[in-house]
Design a protein around this motif. Structure first.
Motif, short mmCIF file in Angstrom:
data_model
loop_
_atom_site.label_atom_id
_atom_site.label_comp_id
_atom_site.label_asym_id
_atom_site.label_seq_id
_atom_site.Cartn_x
_atom_site.Cartn_y
_atom_site.Cartn_z
N LEU A 71 46.09 31.94 43.50
CA LEU A 71 44.35 31.99 43.39
C LEU A 71 44.20 30.53 43.04
O LEU A 71 43.02 30.07 43.66
CB LEU A 71 44.17 32.67 42.21
CG LEU A 71 44.28 34.43 42.36
CD1 LEU A 71 44.03 35.05 40.93
CD2 LEU A 71 43.13 34.68 43.32
N GLU A 72 44.93 29.66 42.39
CA GLU A 72 44.32 28.36 42.23
C GLU A 72 44.64 27.46 43.33
O GLU A 72 43.72 26.52 43.53
CB GLU A 72 45.27 27.78 41.11
CG GLU A 72 45.18 28.36 39.74
CD GLU A 72 46.15 27.47 38.85
OE1 GLU A 72 47.18 26.86 39.13
OE2 GLU A 72 46.15 28.17 37.41
N ASN A 74 43.66 28.35 46.24
CA ASN A 74 42.55 28.97 47.18
C ASN A 74 41.07 28.86 46.38
O ASN A 74 40.18 29.53 46.77
CB ASN A 74 42.60 30.52 47.48
CG ASN A 74 43.66 30.83 48.41
OD1 ASN A 74 43.62 30.38 49.54
ND2 ASN A 74 45.00 30.99 47.85
N ILE A 75 40.98 27.43 45.87
CA ILE A 75 39.53 27.50 45.25
C ILE A 75 38.53 27.29 46.26
O ILE A 75 37.33 27.31 45.92
CB ILE A 75 39.67 26.03 44.31
CG1 ILE A 75 40.11 25.09 45.27
CG2 ILE A 75 40.76 26.35 43.22
CD1 ILE A 75 40.13 23.78 44.55
N ALA A 76 38.88 27.08 47.57
CA ALA A 76 37.64 26.92 48.61
C ALA A 76 37.13 28.18 49.06
O ALA A 76 36.38 28.27 49.66
CB ALA A 76 38.37 25.76 49.65
N LYS A 77 37.89 29.11 48.63
CA LYS A 77 37.80 30.41 49.24
C LYS A 77 36.32 30.93 48.56
O LYS A 77 35.82 30.67 47.74
CB LYS A 77 38.74 31.58 48.81
CG LYS A 77 38.48 32.95 49.49
CD LYS A 77 39.73 33.92 49.24
CE LYS A 77 40.88 33.68 50.13
NZ LYS A 77 41.69 34.72 49.80
N ASN A 83 36.63 37.12 44.50
CA ASN A 83 36.33 38.33 43.49
C ASN A 83 37.24 39.30 43.83
O ASN A 83 37.67 39.81 43.10
CB ASN A 83 35.03 38.48 43.18
CG ASN A 83 34.37 37.40 42.49
OD1 ASN A 83 34.96 36.34 41.73
ND2 ASN A 83 32.99 37.25 42.50
N ARG A 84 37.13 39.51 45.21
CA ARG A 84 37.80 40.92 45.70
C ARG A 84 39.46 40.87 45.69
O ARG A 84 40.03 41.79 45.07
CB ARG A 84 37.39 41.04 47.24
CG ARG A 84 38.46 42.18 48.04
CD ARG A 84 38.04 41.95 49.35
NE ARG A 84 38.83 40.78 49.85
CZ ARG A 84 38.42 40.39 51.09
NH1 ARG A 84 37.64 40.94 51.86
NH2 ARG A 84 39.24 39.00 51.60
N ASP A 85 39.96 39.50 45.78
CA ASP A 85 41.45 39.42 45.66
C ASP A 85 41.77 39.46 44.18
O ASP A 85 42.80 40.31 43.85
CB ASP A 85 41.91 37.89 45.99
CG ASP A 85 41.55 37.87 47.64
OD1 ASP A 85 41.66 38.86 48.19
OD2 ASP A 85 41.42 36.49 48.13
N ILE A 86 40.93 38.93 43.24
CA ILE A 86 41.24 38.91 41.90
C ILE A 86 41.08 40.55 41.40
O ILE A 86 41.86 40.90 40.79
CB ILE A 86 40.11 38.34 41.03
CG1 ILE A 86 40.23 36.89 41.07
CG2 ILE A 86 40.18 38.45 39.58
CD1 ILE A 86 39.25 35.96 40.65
#
Length: 373
Positions: A71-72, A74-77, A83-86
């Protein structure tokens, strides 16, 4: 690399294999027999030489820790995608395998999770998204030399059926427009005839409309998305989605008339091109419940979805002879397969034409016999 024999306090023999990591630090492992020690040393030597060696210090890294790293990274996502991934991690992945060390997660574990999701009634598309997140995390672990290979490699997932949706005929589209409240006519007309996504239409600003250029255009460079913190403007999800749509004169006339009736001009460049009932930005749920559903019901098109306007545009382009590359560019797709699998639809008219073409290509013996008679 070396093997050292030692005697413990109890008098038993131990063979310590001492090796060095690529960074120069030392690690070792003990064995009861020299044969086992030599076998381990040989195996380690091969792995060091062929690039398959895995640092023993990574043995305790859990899936939860690796997912946090992912997650860290992919900060540019886009916020909506992040939010969907989380949400997928929090609800479906971390509770199941979060505490397990990555190296202990097997292909069978992933298959069991897929079976549980299938039994619970999750759609094939949803399950594939879950597996995509899993794959991305495990692939990162492989790239970081924590794993030899991902347990999701070639994993079997439920088949995703093509999108069902529908494409409107010209008469159905006309009927829909007749029942759309006048204040939203321009929005629906543009969506039906350009194929822009809802988020793209909601994200358009007056400055994106260029009626005086030759040809006139509509620039798609952002979308309005609902997130956990409200609505946010985000860049397109791909380079192909960032595009310039060439407009016909009819498009220009419809938008120009709409701006005139809402008392706005180019001086209002940063305002939304299309506005909601109270003059602010468009809200998907408000439009769907208050405008769209009553209109499709009145038009006898119940079940029609907002995204079906995009399918209608794609189908119209293809049925009128536009090449696939052009259609894909207009819709903002990166791959032609996306256009064909999810947006281009058959219609009763196209099927009838297909039947006539097939018949015309074959000589009917009975017809020939009648001519001879």
């Amino acid at each position: 690399m070396s093997i050292h024999k030692r005697v413990t306090e109890s008098g038993s023999k131990k063979y310590d294999v001492k090796l060095r990591r690529p960074d120069g630090t030392q690690y070792q492992k003990s064995f009861n027999t020299k044969k086992d020690a030599e076998a381990y040393a040989a195996q380690q030597n091969v792995e060091h030489n062929n690039g398959t060696w895995i640092d023993d210090r990574t043995n305790k890294i859990t899936f939860e820790e690796m997912s946090a790293r992912w997650l860290e990274s992919n900060i540019a996502k886009r916020t909506t995608s992040r939010n969907r991934d989380i949400s997928i991690l929090d609800k479906h992945l971390t509770p199941a395998i979060g505490k397990l060390p990555l190296k202990k997660i097997k292909r069978s574990d992933i298959s069991s999770m897929i079976n549980i999701w299938t039994t619970a009634g999750l759609s094939p598309a949803t399950i594939r998204r879950h597996v995509a997140v899993l794959s991305a995390i495990f692939n990162m672990a492989v790239a970081d030399d924590i794993l030899h290979k991902s347990p999701t490699l070639k994993i079997t997932t439920p088949r995703v059926d093509p999108s069902h949706g529908r494409a409107l005929t010209s008469d159905e589209a006309a009927c829909l427009l007749e029942h759309i409240p006048y204040d939203f006519y321009a929005l629906v007309f543009i969506m039906l005839t350009t194929g822009v996504r809802w988020s793209e239409a909601a994200g358009l600003q007056i400055k994106h409309f260029s009626p005086m250029t030759s040809p006139p255009t509509l620039t798609i460079e952002q979308g309005l998305h609902e997130t956990g913190k409200g609505y946010e403007m985000e860049k397109p999800k791909s380079a192909a989605s960032h595009r310039v749509i060439v407009l016909a004169q009819k498009h220009v006339e419809v938008i120009a008339q709409y701006l005139k009736e809402t008392n706005r001009t180019a001086a209002n460049a940063d305002e939304p091109l299309f506005v909601g009932q109270k003059g602010g930005h468009l809200v998907a749920s408000n439009f769907r419940n208050r405008i769209w559903q009553p209109a499709v019901k009145a038009a006898g098109l119940e079940g029609l979805k907002v995204k079906d306007m995009r399918k209608t545009a794609a189908t119209n382009l293809l049925q009128n002879g536009l090449d696939m590359k052009t259609v894909t560019a207009v819709l903002g797709h990166e791959n032609i397969s996306t256009t064909l699998n999810h947006y281009a639809k058959t219609t009763p008219e196209s099927l009838s034409i297909a039947a006539k073409v097939l018949v015309s290509g074959v000589t009917n013996p009975l017809d020939q016999m009648k001519k001879e008679a």
